[in-house]
Scaffold this motif. Structure first.
Motif, mmCIF file in Angstrom:
data_model
loop_
_atom_site.group_PDB
_atom_site.id
_atom_site.type_symbol
_atom_site.label_atom_id
_atom_site.label_comp_id
_atom_site.label_asym_id
_atom_site.label_seq_id
_atom_site.Cartn_x
_atom_site.Cartn_y
_atom_site.Cartn_z
ATOM 1 N N LEU A 60 0.797 -1.223 0.000
ATOM 2 C CA LEU A 60 0.000 0.000 0.000
ATOM 3 C C LEU A 60 0.835 1.282 0.000
ATOM 4 O O LEU A 60 0.346 2.347 0.364
ATOM 5 C CB LEU A 60 -0.981 0.019 1.186
ATOM 6 N N ALA A 61 2.093 1.184 -0.398
ATOM 7 C CA ALA A 61 2.970 2.354 -0.436
ATOM 8 C C ALA A 61 3.425 2.614 -1.868
ATOM 9 O O ALA A 61 3.591 1.686 -2.659
ATOM 10 C CB ALA A 61 4.193 2.129 0.458
ATOM 11 N N THR A 62 3.627 3.880 -2.187
ATOM 12 C CA THR A 62 4.194 4.234 -3.484
ATOM 13 C C THR A 62 5.584 3.625 -3.564
ATOM 14 O O THR A 62 6.346 3.692 -2.590
ATOM 15 C CB THR A 62 4.284 5.769 -3.613
ATOM 16 N N PRO A 63 5.948 3.022 -4.688
ATOM 17 C CA PRO A 63 7.282 2.430 -4.816
ATOM 18 C C PRO A 63 8.390 3.439 -4.496
ATOM 19 O O PRO A 63 8.345 4.593 -4.929
ATOM 20 C CB PRO A 63 7.332 1.977 -6.274
ATOM 21 N N LEU A 64 9.363 2.979 -3.747
ATOM 22 C CA LEU A 64 10.448 3.835 -3.279
ATOM 23 C C LEU A 64 11.209 4.484 -4.424
ATOM 24 O O LEU A 64 11.605 5.642 -4.330
ATOM 25 C CB LEU A 64 11.398 3.015 -2.409
ATOM 26 N N ASP A 65 11.412 3.749 -5.528
ATOM 27 C CA ASP A 65 12.151 4.331 -6.649
ATOM 28 C C ASP A 65 11.386 5.504 -7.258
ATOM 29 O O ASP A 65 11.993 6.476 -7.702
ATOM 30 C CB ASP A 65 12.497 3.281 -7.703
ATOM 31 N N GLN A 66 10.055 5.462 -7.243
ATOM 32 C CA GLN A 66 9.261 6.582 -7.746
ATOM 33 C C GLN A 66 9.394 7.795 -6.830
ATOM 34 O O GLN A 66 9.521 8.939 -7.292
ATOM 35 C CB GLN A 66 7.790 6.187 -7.891
ATOM 36 N N LEU A 67 9.358 7.561 -5.523
ATOM 37 C CA LEU A 67 9.523 8.659 -4.566
ATOM 38 C C LEU A 67 10.904 9.291 -4.705
ATOM 39 O O LEU A 67 11.040 10.520 -4.710
ATOM 40 C CB LEU A 67 9.314 8.146 -3.137
ATOM 41 N N LEU A 68 11.910 8.451 -4.856
ATOM 42 C CA LEU A 68 13.279 8.946 -5.021
ATOM 43 C C LEU A 68 13.406 9.765 -6.293
ATOM 44 O O LEU A 68 14.045 10.823 -6.295
ATOM 45 C CB LEU A 68 14.251 7.760 -5.037
ATOM 46 N N SER A 69 12.770 9.339 -7.357
ATOM 47 C CA SER A 69 12.808 10.088 -8.622
ATOM 48 C C SER A 69 12.192 11.471 -8.485
ATOM 49 O O SER A 69 12.707 12.444 -9.049
ATOM 50 C CB SER A 69 12.097 9.308 -9.725
ATOM 51 N N VAL A 70 11.108 11.580 -7.738
ATOM 52 C CA VAL A 70 10.459 12.878 -7.526
ATOM 53 C C VAL A 70 11.425 13.827 -6.816
ATOM 54 O O VAL A 70 11.575 14.992 -7.205
ATOM 55 C CB VAL A 70 9.145 12.730 -6.721
ATOM 56 N N VAL A 71 12.106 13.334 -5.803
ATOM 57 C CA VAL A 71 13.055 14.185 -5.079
ATOM 58 C C VAL A 71 14.225 14.566 -5.977
ATOM 59 O O VAL A 71 14.641 15.728 -6.024
ATOM 60 C CB VAL A 71 13.536 13.508 -3.781
ATOM 61 N N LEU A 72 14.750 13.603 -6.719
ATOM 62 C CA LEU A 72 15.889 13.885 -7.600
ATOM 63 C C LEU A 72 15.541 14.872 -8.711
ATOM 64 O O LEU A 72 16.402 15.621 -9.154
ATOM 65 C CB LEU A 72 16.422 12.589 -8.217
ATOM 66 N N ASP A 73 14.283 14.880 -9.148
ATOM 67 C CA ASP A 73 13.870 15.786 -10.225
ATOM 68 C C ASP A 73 13.966 17.256 -9.830
ATOM 69 O O ASP A 73 14.240 18.108 -10.674
ATOM 70 C CB ASP A 73 12.436 15.481 -10.673
ATOM 71 N N SER A 74 13.741 17.552 -8.559
ATOM 72 C CA SER A 74 13.715 18.964 -8.175
ATOM 73 C C SER A 74 14.553 19.293 -6.945
ATOM 74 O O SER A 74 14.699 20.461 -6.605
ATOM 75 C CB SER A 74 12.268 19.403 -7.922
ATOM 76 N N GLU A 91 31.443 7.124 -4.604
ATOM 77 C CA GLU A 91 30.669 7.973 -5.517
ATOM 78 C C GLU A 91 30.286 7.230 -6.804
ATOM 79 O O GLU A 91 29.165 7.356 -7.300
ATOM 80 C CB GLU A 91 31.482 9.230 -5.835
ATOM 81 N N ALA A 92 31.201 6.444 -7.344
ATOM 82 C CA ALA A 92 30.946 5.712 -8.596
ATOM 83 C C ALA A 92 29.843 4.663 -8.452
ATOM 84 O O ALA A 92 29.268 4.221 -9.452
ATOM 85 C CB ALA A 92 32.226 5.053 -9.093
ATOM 86 N N ASP A 93 29.527 4.252 -7.228
ATOM 87 C CA ASP A 93 28.483 3.246 -6.982
ATOM 88 C C ASP A 93 27.078 3.839 -6.988
ATOM 89 O O ASP A 93 26.104 3.096 -7.058
ATOM 90 C CB ASP A 93 28.694 2.583 -5.613
ATOM 91 N N LEU A 94 26.967 5.159 -6.884
ATOM 92 C CA LEU A 94 25.678 5.804 -6.674
ATOM 93 C C LEU A 94 24.887 5.996 -7.958
ATOM 94 O O LEU A 94 25.458 6.120 -9.037
ATOM 95 C CB LEU A 94 25.886 7.156 -5.993
ATOM 96 N N ARG A 95 23.580 6.043 -7.803
ATOM 97 C CA ARG A 95 22.716 6.339 -8.947
ATOM 98 C C ARG A 95 22.943 7.783 -9.365
ATOM 99 O O ARG A 95 23.395 8.616 -8.569
ATOM 100 C CB ARG A 95 21.252 6.044 -8.617
ATOM 101 N N GLU A 96 22.647 8.066 -10.607
ATOM 102 C CA GLU A 96 22.855 9.408 -11.148
ATOM 103 C C GLU A 96 22.093 10.440 -10.321
ATOM 104 O O GLU A 96 20.924 10.234 -9.981
ATOM 105 C CB GLU A 96 22.381 9.463 -12.597
ATOM 106 N N GLY A 97 22.773 11.529 -9.981
ATOM 107 C CA GLY A 97 22.159 12.622 -9.236
ATOM 108 C C GLY A 97 22.354 12.545 -7.732
ATOM 109 O O GLY A 97 22.073 13.503 -7.029
ATOM 110 N N VAL A 98 22.823 11.406 -7.218
ATOM 111 C CA VAL A 98 23.059 11.242 -5.782
ATOM 112 C C VAL A 98 24.530 11.533 -5.502
ATOM 113 O O VAL A 98 25.398 11.163 -6.284
ATOM 114 C CB VAL A 98 22.684 9.817 -5.320
ATOM 115 N N ARG A 99 24.791 12.196 -4.397
ATOM 116 C CA ARG A 99 26.167 12.541 -4.044
ATOM 117 C C ARG A 99 26.484 12.033 -2.643
ATOM 118 O O ARG A 99 25.595 11.635 -1.891
ATOM 119 C CB ARG A 99 26.374 14.047 -4.088
#
Length: 120
Positions: A60-74, A91-99
């Motif tokens: 019953l929760a929005t998928p975490l990857d979708q929530l993360l994408s919303v934050v990364l977008d803005s 750093e090289a292990d992280l998804r794009e946009g994460v620091r």
């Protein structure tokens, strides 16, 4: 102008509801136009790595990857430097946009004018 929000998530999948709540609040604030900075600390650091958010599920929760994408977008997503080092995450292990950043950057953010900080 909306206030800035810094959300620090301190748990991983072992505390699924608390983890999801932090991501949900960050994404909702970003969608509402707030400047959002999401910090991943402790076991939450793993969710800065590609595939980890996609693998997390909670009924019953929005998928975490979708929530993360919303934050990364803005907004921004940061993995705690000490937490990353303890887990062998670079750093090289992280998804794009994460620091990776440390306590000085976190403190600077939460001490800014008009900033609300929440910890989950």
């Amino acid at each position: 102008m909306a206030r800035s929000l810094v959300v620090k998530v301190t748990c991983g999948a072992e505390e699924a509801e608390r983890l999801n709540q932090g991501f949900t609040v960050a994404a909702a604030a970003a969608a509402a136009g707030a400047e959002v900075s999401l910090w991943l600390t402790g076991e939450a650091a793993w969710f800065g790595v590609p595939g980890r958010a996609e693998d997390f599920t909670l009924d019953l929760a929005t998928p975490l990857d979708q929530l993360l994408s919303v934050v990364l977008d803005s907004g921004s997503v940061t993995v705690c430097s000490q937490c990353a080092a303890r887990r062998g995450i670079v750093e090289a292990d992280l998804r794009e946009g994460v620091r990776i950043a440390g306590a000085a950057v976190f403190a600077e953010q939460v001490l800014g004018d008009g900033v609300q900080a929440l910890v989950y």
